[in-house]
Design a protein around this motif. Sequence first.
Motif, mmCIF file in Angstrom:
data_model
loop_
_atom_site.group_PDB
_atom_site.id
_atom_site.type_symbol
_atom_site.label_atom_id
_atom_site.label_comp_id
_atom_site.label_asym_id
_atom_site.label_seq_id
_atom_site.Cartn_x
_atom_site.Cartn_y
_atom_site.Cartn_z
ATOM 1 N N LEU A 1 34.654 34.707 35.742
ATOM 2 C CA LEU A 1 35.308 35.996 36.356
ATOM 3 C C LEU A 1 35.322 36.975 35.256
ATOM 4 O O LEU A 1 35.785 36.543 34.075
ATOM 5 C CB LEU A 1 36.534 36.007 36.833
ATOM 6 N N HIS B 1 37.184 39.923 34.135
ATOM 7 C CA HIS B 1 38.432 40.745 34.544
ATOM 8 C C HIS B 1 39.222 41.362 33.327
ATOM 9 O O HIS B 1 39.202 41.027 32.302
ATOM 10 C CB HIS B 1 39.144 39.517 35.201
ATOM 11 N N VAL C 1 45.980 41.466 36.730
ATOM 12 C CA VAL C 1 45.206 41.547 38.031
ATOM 13 C C VAL C 1 45.219 43.260 38.837
ATOM 14 O O VAL C 1 44.172 43.406 38.929
ATOM 15 C CB VAL C 1 45.761 40.560 39.040
ATOM 16 N N ARG D 1 41.986 47.828 35.816
ATOM 17 C CA ARG D 1 40.713 47.998 36.097
ATOM 18 C C ARG D 1 39.934 48.384 34.792
ATOM 19 O O ARG D 1 40.635 48.739 33.822
ATOM 20 C CB ARG D 1 40.320 48.977 37.247
ATOM 21 N N MET E 1 34.223 44.768 29.880
ATOM 22 C CA MET E 1 34.553 43.268 30.480
ATOM 23 C C MET E 1 33.542 42.200 29.697
ATOM 24 O O MET E 1 34.251 41.241 29.276
ATOM 25 C CB MET E 1 34.827 43.171 31.739
ATOM 26 N N SER F 1 43.853 46.389 42.255
ATOM 27 C CA SER F 1 44.044 44.903 42.433
ATOM 28 C C SER F 1 42.657 44.657 43.471
ATOM 29 O O SER F 1 42.649 45.291 44.404
ATOM 30 C CB SER F 1 44.927 44.141 42.329
ATOM 31 N N SER F 2 41.969 43.622 43.357
ATOM 32 C CA SER F 2 41.132 43.144 44.305
ATOM 33 C C SER F 2 41.676 42.660 45.634
ATOM 34 O O SER F 2 42.658 42.370 45.663
ATOM 35 C CB SER F 2 40.261 42.151 43.739
ATOM 36 N N GLU G 1 40.886 35.252 43.074
ATOM 37 C CA GLU G 1 40.500 35.517 41.995
ATOM 38 C C GLU G 1 40.917 33.925 41.189
ATOM 39 O O GLU G 1 41.958 33.551 41.107
ATOM 40 C CB GLU G 1 41.141 36.524 41.055
ATOM 41 N N ALA H 1 39.803 32.428 37.254
ATOM 42 C CA ALA H 1 39.187 32.366 36.108
ATOM 43 C C ALA H 1 39.147 31.350 34.908
ATOM 44 O O ALA H 1 40.386 31.097 34.690
ATOM 45 C CB ALA H 1 39.469 34.129 35.413
ATOM 46 N N VAL I 1 35.551 34.721 42.859
ATOM 47 C CA VAL I 1 35.677 36.102 43.003
ATOM 48 C C VAL I 1 35.453 36.473 44.669
ATOM 49 O O VAL I 1 34.565 35.663 45.275
ATOM 50 C CB VAL I 1 34.797 36.759 42.307
ATOM 51 N N ALA J 1 37.699 46.282 39.388
ATOM 52 C CA ALA J 1 38.824 45.151 39.480
ATOM 53 C C ALA J 1 38.279 43.881 38.727
ATOM 54 O O ALA J 1 38.999 43.240 37.839
ATOM 55 C CB ALA J 1 39.266 44.856 40.825
ATOM 56 N N ASN J 2 37.150 43.704 39.067
ATOM 57 C CA ASN J 2 36.455 42.484 38.338
ATOM 58 C C ASN J 2 35.097 42.460 38.430
ATOM 59 O O ASN J 2 34.335 43.214 39.117
ATOM 60 C CB ASN J 2 37.258 41.002 38.953
#
Length: 416
Positions: free
Chosen positions: A85, A87, A91, A94, A100, A129-130, A134, A136, A303, A406-407
């Motif tokens: 992930l 990220h 959480v 962004r 990232m 947040s997504s 998640e 990771a 994800v 977000a990720n």
Amino acid sequence: MRPLNLVRPSLALLLAAGLSTVVTPAGAAHAAAATVSASEITFTSSEQLAPGVTYGSFEVSTPRGVTVGYLLTADLRKNKVSLDLLHPDAVAQRQVISSMANDQGAIAGVNGDFFNNAETHAGVTPTYSSSGPEIADGEELKFAVPNAQRFGPGLAPGTSTRDVFGVGVNGKARVDTLSLDGEVRSKKGTIALGGLNQYALPVDGVGLFTSEWGAASRVRSTCGTDTSRSDPCSTHTYEVTVRDGVVTTVGRTPGAGPIPADTQVLVGRESGADTLDDLVVGDRVQVHEKLVSAGKPKLTFAVGGAPILRDGAPLAGLDTKTAAVRSSAGVSPDGRTVYLVALAGRAPASAGFTIAELADLMRSLGADAAVNLDGGGSSTVAVREPGQATATARNSPSDGAERLVANGIGIFVGRH
């Protein structure tokens, strides 16, 4: 839409060799056929980023014009190639994909899940947040919001926000579904958990927030309902702070600010608030939570993503009308080859795809299962080519620059 025919084992070899190929249609329309058809795929550039990792651009002719896209392939059979992930530090935060990727050491990556990037509730700010879960590097960061609280296009029948694209401890990628197994125990009883670090809790639910959440306000978690994201925020809420297993504070309004590593915050709404109201300062509690996958073995990376392809066939009910800039992640039948796709940003020469066309593209590239990721201005592919110090965005994102997201999904070489 007619399926696109491709000799699947040849794709990675063609890209690695720096060759281009044309994929032409063959066969009758499949069960999930769209009202438009893609006539061919032409690979216009290709290169090997590292052993087992390839990157290339392609064009697809559609009745609306030409769609330009970018493809990353990762061969997980190579013992130094892995996924994880991408990220930010929290959480509820962004960051752009290239940043990232560079911070975490990824050689390439694409954007990930849809996220809470807008709000209609007065006085409530987006958490960023997504929507989905998640995981990771084996650490479970968050769970999924109720389906109606999701951002993004409609889900295919039988799918949910709990669906993910991930990799198991056996090194094989797959599309799976996660559930939350959690509870709060005290002498006064047991309370089931309905959330973990997520921007929306189910009605009557209790959610857990940890240091991974970040400093964002927790009020948004009590807004909307299981049937409408825009429904008002609940006026019946309760929050309990637990430090080292002991209740330290209680209150009727969810708070904000960083959560220390030794602290857990419980937020309840409606009947969930009533159960938390039984706890008082000084009570000893135990909080346990874990994400459980429907498939085996345990996932080390996950994800959120909306399934569009299963067992080599597009799912029923996919949108066949709305063409847009999109991203996707898919995996070969043996779980060893991953395909990450991001389309070019809006331009006269890029017509986009419907979700049904995206599913057919992923099938044609060799995927047996695939998910739709966030699209539009979020769609990004970032690549660090051999000899380069950093990864940069390659698909001219629709916003004119990389969007904070977000990720994402990162490809790593030599990380583990």
